[in-house]
Scaffold this motif. Sequence first.
Motif, PDB file in Angstrom:
ATOM      1  N   THR A  46      51.049  39.967  59.284  1.00  0.00           N
ATOM      2  CA  THR A  46      49.679  40.451  59.133  1.00  0.00           C
ATOM      3  C   THR A  46      49.309  40.678  57.667  1.00  0.00           C
ATOM      4  OG1 THR A  46      50.373  42.733  59.540  1.00  0.00           O
ATOM      5  CG2 THR A  46      49.593  41.461  61.440  1.00  0.00           C
ATOM      6  N   LYS A  47      50.286  40.933  56.827  1.00  0.00           N
ATOM      7  CA  LYS A  47      50.006  41.078  55.398  1.00  0.00           C
ATOM      8  C   LYS A  47      49.579  39.737  54.803  1.00  0.00           C
ATOM      9  CE  LYS A  47      52.038  42.895  51.148  1.00  0.00           C
ATOM     10  NZ  LYS A  47      53.235  43.521  50.570  1.00  0.00           N
ATOM     11  N   PRO A  84      42.478  44.115  46.570  1.00  0.00           N
ATOM     12  CA  PRO A  84      43.540  44.466  45.618  1.00  0.00           C
ATOM     13  C   PRO A  84      44.765  45.092  46.281  1.00  0.00           C
ATOM     14  CG  PRO A  84      41.785  46.072  45.524  1.00  0.00           C
ATOM     15  CD  PRO A  84      41.328  44.987  46.460  1.00  0.00           C
ATOM     16  N   ASN A  85      44.598  45.665  47.463  1.00  0.00           N
ATOM     17  CA  ASN A  85      45.698  46.358  48.136  1.00  0.00           C
ATOM     18  C   ASN A  85      45.765  45.882  49.575  1.00  0.00           C
ATOM     19  OD1 ASN A  85      47.441  48.155  49.413  1.00  0.00           O
ATOM     20  ND2 ASN A  85      46.742  49.903  48.215  1.00  0.00           N
ATOM     21  N   LEU A  86      46.920  45.373  49.981  1.00  0.00           N
ATOM     22  CA  LEU A  86      47.088  44.868  51.342  1.00  0.00           C
ATOM     23  C   LEU A  86      47.905  45.803  52.220  1.00  0.00           C
ATOM     24  CD1 LEU A  86      47.690  41.104  50.524  1.00  0.00           C
ATOM     25  CD2 LEU A  86      45.573  42.200  51.282  1.00  0.00           C
ATOM     26  N   HIS A 136      45.830  38.514  53.399  1.00  0.00           N
ATOM     27  CA  HIS A 136      45.644  37.880  52.093  1.00  0.00           C
ATOM     28  C   HIS A 136      44.851  36.578  52.223  1.00  0.00           C
ATOM     29  CE1 HIS A 136      46.301  36.720  47.973  1.00  0.00           C
ATOM     30  NE2 HIS A 136      46.833  35.573  48.382  1.00  0.00           N
ATOM     31  N   LYS A 137      45.112  35.812  53.274  1.00  0.00           N
ATOM     32  CA  LYS A 137      44.383  34.558  53.481  1.00  0.00           C
ATOM     33  C   LYS A 137      42.926  34.805  53.849  1.00  0.00           C
ATOM     34  CE  LYS A 137      48.365  31.784  54.626  1.00  0.00           C
ATOM     35  NZ  LYS A 137      49.086  30.986  55.580  1.00  0.00           N
TER      36      LYS A 137
END
Length: 148
Positions: free
Chosen positions: A118-119, A130-132, A123-124
């Motif tokens: 999921t991280k 800026p923060n995932l 991102h995609k």
Amino acid sequence: MTLLQNFTVIDLETTGPITEQNHVIDIGIVRVENGKIVKTYESLVRPPISVPSSITRLTGIQDEDLVSAPTFKEVADEVEELFKDAIFTAHNAPFDYGFLTLEFIRLGRRFTKPLLCTKNLAHKVQPELPNLGLDSLMEHFQISLSIH
């Protein structure tokens, strides 16, 4: 009729970040079939090593909490069953998958599943964030947590 993929969502706590030197100490799993939660599972896990103070500060889990907890060998069958015919899903999935896979290898067993991170997905979908971290993503997507 739409068929949905089964997902098993997992979160682990460990005795440290380096897979080969550390062990699982807490495992939480949610099994989702056809878009519905069908089973949840949570257990502390007694490792063969002590929990470092840095991990206790991070997780709140200390050696005393694990004295009567089952070993990974004692929970392995149930954990494996929860992942049957499902995608292994986690935030930072390679970390959790690496630890779970190694725990099975230590028992002389194989554990291989397709992964969904999921991280990486976040991102995609939102590369400008800026923060995932999960807290940041929940805030960004206006997701509230409700515990039943």
